[in-house]
Structures are given as structure tokens and as C-alpha cells.
Motif scaffolding. Structure first.
Motif, mmCIF file in Angstrom:
data_model
loop_
_atom_site.group_PDB
_atom_site.id
_atom_site.type_symbol
_atom_site.label_atom_id
_atom_site.label_comp_id
_atom_site.label_asym_id
_atom_site.label_seq_id
_atom_site.Cartn_x
_atom_site.Cartn_y
_atom_site.Cartn_z
ATOM 1 N N THR A 40 -4.934 3.837 8.582
ATOM 2 C CA THR A 40 -4.270 2.915 7.312
ATOM 3 C C THR A 40 -2.883 2.864 7.553
ATOM 4 O O THR A 40 -2.272 3.756 8.391
ATOM 5 C CB THR A 40 -4.787 3.579 6.235
ATOM 6 N N PRO A 64 -5.866 -1.801 5.392
ATOM 7 C CA PRO A 64 -5.423 -1.127 4.247
ATOM 8 C C PRO A 64 -6.414 -0.195 3.711
ATOM 9 O O PRO A 64 -7.570 -0.380 3.654
ATOM 10 C CB PRO A 64 -5.168 -2.424 3.099
ATOM 11 N N PHE A 65 -5.902 0.778 2.902
ATOM 12 C CA PHE A 65 -6.775 1.864 2.264
ATOM 13 C C PHE A 65 -7.616 1.063 1.165
ATOM 14 O O PHE A 65 -6.871 0.392 0.475
ATOM 15 C CB PHE A 65 -5.829 3.040 1.532
ATOM 16 N N GLU A 76 -3.886 7.451 -0.316
ATOM 17 C CA GLU A 76 -3.953 7.389 1.252
ATOM 18 C C GLU A 76 -2.962 8.315 1.975
ATOM 19 O O GLU A 76 -3.509 8.426 3.092
ATOM 20 C CB GLU A 76 -4.085 6.013 1.708
#
Ligand code: UDP
Length: 468
Positions: A40, A64-65, A76
Motif C-alpha cells: 500500500t 490503495p488500502f 494502513e
């Protein structure tokens, strides 16, 4: 050795899980694999040393988380991993499935294997869907994996009384642990989510039908359990590749930037006699309550020993004023003989200094292996996760540590702590001898021709065959 095989490495975002998997990735890159690491954006910096060492063989898949209702935004960041949210995190991470499928299908030379952390067992089904193999990486030891295998195969019921002993008669040495000492993922599944949580069950069981298992351990330490797993799974693809450690030039910034100037610490350690310093650190996640901090500080003060104490401050999910406070005046009172680190310690550097004589640890598996490798006997305070099993192995079977306390909420007794800290420094000949022997075995295991070196090569050979 060049194989050309391409694999996808998928770490679970917590330092104790990422650090050894990235060290393994380094070893695989050295052996000629082409590797993509799923990461991430906030965790990308942790890869910097690895990417600069292997610019031609390691690339990243930055995603992306994913959002999930039970994960507050911002977690994250590995340091913000809230206590007790492992099951929710696992759910959230499964949202990566579709982006992975999309990436795989549009790749000109997609991976032949997904190598992922034990907490990402859903990737076993994902790999089947993609028509490739799945390898599970265990950042914990083989005793832990053997118990994990029993739990998720036999499903012992929640006994209501959490001190009830749960027996594992099929695991070598027939270990028994009270319910509250079992891993939190299993307990949460049984106590709260109930056996209806199909996702958690399938994810954890996914690892058990993996094509292969890679474990951060070494044969000389856990051959009993390694052989047990091979028998249980009916194949030989159980690879013991540890202790996984950073390359020599990567020790200072491993897992994070040190919160102190490393050379200042080394200069201070250089002034201390051999094996005279107790190193105190409870891993990447534990933040002590103030009462625990006070007793530990009193113990350190009373013991009269030299020490390095790495403290962690309260993070999200903690009431700030209740956690992580160093008692007023403590640092002044121990000035000269105590070194307090507030934040991230260069642990591997510390443990390998000749002045360090014992390690007061929460018994996280990486800490245990790092201590064994450095030949430092342990004062053990298991608090949760796999730590009770690790303490059992190290104290009862390997005789290279002594237990000083147990439980995440327990307030230790300062007098007893002081006594044990003072005693262990250079006094216990048996412990020191065992520590020396195991250190030699660990060092030999990863050397050319050693057991872990050979297992790593065997793993790469298997991947090479798959790639044909
Ligand atoms: N670590 C470190 N500095 C710290 C705290 C932890 O370098 O201040 C590293 C430690 O060397 C180990 C990992 O973080 O490699 C912690 O893993 P472990 O399994 O011991 O415990 P966890 O953090 O998973 O509870």
C-alpha cells in the motif's frame, strides 16, 4: 542461479510480519527470481532498501488500502494497526482480490506463484482461481504452525472458562495451553464471530491446503515439528529458511528508522563490559500501561544493571495518558547506566553487540530468533499471539530462556524482575552455554551448505520446475 520464475509476494501490514517476508524476498531475489511485491502507498517506504538493492528483479504493485466498515481510516499505517483488529484487517485485505485479478490478466508475464503471509490465506483460493500455486509464509515458528493446523482442523470449542487447558495430542510433545493463550484469531472466531464466519474459516484453512509452506525457522531448532507438518500435509514442501535476517548493511534501519542516533548508542555500548547490558523491548505492537511501566522502571532501577529500554508511546486505540509514560525522574536517576529509546530501536544491531547479555522480550517470534542468532539468553514475558508457544519452546524445550512474567495486562513484581535481571547477566552458565550452541546452529543454518540455505535452494528449484 537464474530461474526467470516470476512470483507475487503479498505481505501482511504489521512489522513483525513484513520484516521477515521482505528478508526472504531478498534471499529469493539473490537466487534469480523475478518478484512483484504488493504494497500500500503508506508502506512503500519500508521497501526502499530492498528496491535499491534489487532494481532489476523486484518491482511493486502499489494498491490503495481497501476500505472496510470495521477498519477506521488511516490504519494502513503499520504502526496504527489497532489491537484486536486482525480478523477485520483480514476481511479488508481480501478486497485486494479483484485488483490482483485485473493486474494478473493484463500482465505480459504473470506470476506462477503467490507467496503470502499466514493472515492472507484467502490468496490460496485466489491462486486456484488464477490457475497458479500458493505458498504460505509463516513469520511464526513451526510449533505455532503445528498448533494452528490442529486448531483449524479439529475446531476445539470455546470452553467458557478461559483457563481450561486445550490439549494437542497429535502435536509432538503433546502440548497443552489454556484457552486464553491460544491465538487471538481463533479465539475471536469461536467466541465472537462464531463458526458462521465462513470468510475467516476459509482463509485460515486455505493455508493448510497450500502447495507449500515457508517457515522462518531452522531445522536444528524445530526438526520435530517440521517433520510433523510434512507428515500431516503429506508432502515435503515445508521449507525452513530462517533465521531470516537483513543483509549486513541493512540492520540499522530494519523495519523503521531508529529513534536514536545509532552511533551514539554504539559508543555507549562500547564503554560497557561484555554481557553486562539487559536489552528490554516488547516488539512493534505492545504499548505498556503506566502501572506496568512503573514496575518495570522500578525493577530496572533496583537491579543495578546496565540496560537499554525501548519504550513505545500510545497509538490509536489507546487512552494516551494511561499508556507508555516513563516515570518522572527515572531517566535522571539511571543516567549513565541506562539508555532509554522512545520509539524504534535498531534491535538487530543491539542484540549483536558484545556488551548485551540478556534480552527481556515479549517473545515475538522474530525477537526470539534474533536473540538466538546473536547468542543472547532471554528473560521471557509472553503477552499474546503465538508468544506463549514460543516461550514454551524456548524455556521448556530449548533451555535458553527463563520466564519472568506472563500476560498482556499483568503488572510485574519489581523485586523479582530486578533479581532475575541481575542474576542472568553472566551468571547462569547453562543458559549461556545453550545460547552459544543455538547461536552457532542458527548461524550455520543460513551459511552456504547449511540447512536453511539448502531449503531456500530447494524452494527455488521447485519454483524453477513449475516455471517450465
Ligand atoms: N523491532 C525493531 N525495533 C523495535 C521494535 C521491533 O527493530 O523497536 C523489530 C524486531 O527486531 C523484530 C520485529 O520488529 O524483527 C518485531 O517482531 P516480533 O515477532 O518480535 O514481535 P511483534 O512486533 O510481531 O509483536
Amino acid at each position: 542461479m537464474t530461474t526467470g520464475a516470476h512470483i507475487l509476494v503479498f505481505p501482511y501490514p504489521a512489522q513483525g510480519h513484513m520484516i521477515p517476508l521482505l528478508d526472504l524476498t531478498h534471499q529469493l531475489a539473490l537466487r534469480g527470481l523475478t518478484i512483484t511485491i504488493l504494497i500500500t502507498p503508506k508502506n512503500l517506504p519500508i521497501l526502499t532498501p530492498l528496491l535499491s538493492t534489487h532494481p532489476n528483479s523486484i518491482t511493486t504493485l502499489v494498491l490503495p488500502f481497501p476500505s472496510h466498515p470495521s477498519i477506521p481510516t488511516g490504519v494502513e499505517n503499520t504502526k496504527d494497526l489497532p489491537n484486536g483488529s486482525f480478523n477485520a484487517m483480514m476481511h479488508a485485505m481480501s478486497e485486494f482480490s479483484n485488483p490482483i485479478i485485473h493486474w494478473f490478466q493484463s500482465h505480459s508475464s504473470p506470476p506462477i506463484v503467490i507467496l503470502s503471509d499466514t493472515f492472507l490465506g484467502f490468496t490460496n483460493q485466489l491462486a486456484s482461481q488464477l490457475g497458479i500455486k500458493h505458498l504460505v509464509f509463516s513469520p511464526s515458528g513451526t510449533l505455532n504452525f503445528s498448533i494452528y493446523n490442529s486448531l483449524w482442523s479439529d475446531f476445539p470449542k470455546y470452553p467458557n472458562d478461559t483457563s481450561t487447558l486445550i490439549e494437542f495430542p497429535n502435536v509432538p510433545n503433546s502440548p497443552k495451553f489454556p484457552w486464553f493463550q491460544l491465538g487471538p484469531v481463533y479465539r475471536k472466531y469461536m467466541e465472537e464471530e462464531g463458526p458462521n464466519s465462513e470468510f475467516i474459516k476459509n482463509s485460515m484453512r486455505g493455508n493448510l491446503s497450500s502447495w507449500g509452506i515457508v517457515i522462518n525457522t531452522f531445522t536444528e531448532l524445530e526438526s520435530l515439528y517440521l517433520n510433523h507438518l510434512k507428515k500431516e500435509f503429506g508432502h515435503e514442501r515445508v521449507f525452513a529458511v530462517g533465521p531470516l535476517l537483513p543483509p549486513n548493511d541493512g540492520t540499522k534501519e530494519r523495519g523503521g528508522s531508529s529513534s536514536i542516533v545509532v552511533n551514539d548508542l554504539l559508543s555507549w555500548l562500547d564503554t560497557c563490559p561484555d554481557k553486562s547490558v539487559v536489552y528490554v523491548c516488547f516488539g512493534s505492537q505492545v504499548v505498556l500501561r503506566n502501572q506496568q511501566m512503573e514496575e518495570l522502571a522500578r525493577g530496572l532501577e533496583k537491579s543495578g544493571v546496565r540496560f537499554i529500554w525501548c519504550t513505545k508511546q500510545a497509538t490509536k486505540g489507546h487512552v494516551e495518558e494511561d499508556y507508555g509514560m516513563i516515570p518522572a525522574g527515572f531517566e535522571d536517576r539511571v543516567a549513565g547506566r541506562g539508555f532509554v529509546i522512545k520509539g524504534w530501536a535498531p534491535q538487530v544491531v543491539i542484540l549483536n553487540h558484545r556488551a548485551v547479555g540478556s534480552f527481556l522480550t515479549h517473545c515475538g517470534w522474530n525477537s526470539v530468533l534474533e536473540s538466538l542468532n546473536a547468542g543472547v539468553p532471554m528473560l521471557m514475558w509472553p503477552m499474546g499471539a503465538d508468544q506463549y508457544f514460543n516461550a514454551n519452546l524456548i524455556v521448556d524445550h530449548m533451555s535458553v530462556g527463563v520466564k519472568v512474567c506472563e500476560g498482556a495486562l499483568t503488572v510485574p513484581n519489581a523485586d523479582e524482575l530486578a533479581r532475575k535481571m541481575a542474576e542472568l547477566i553472566g551468571e547462569d552458565k547453562l543458559l549461556s552455554q545453550r545460547a552459544k550452541e543455538l547461536s552457532q546452529a542458527a548461524v550455520n543454518a543460513v551459511k552456504e551448505g547449511g540447512s536453511s540455505f539448502r531449503d531456500l535452494n530447494a524452494l527455488v528449484r521447485e519454483l524453477c520446475v513449475l516455471n517450465k
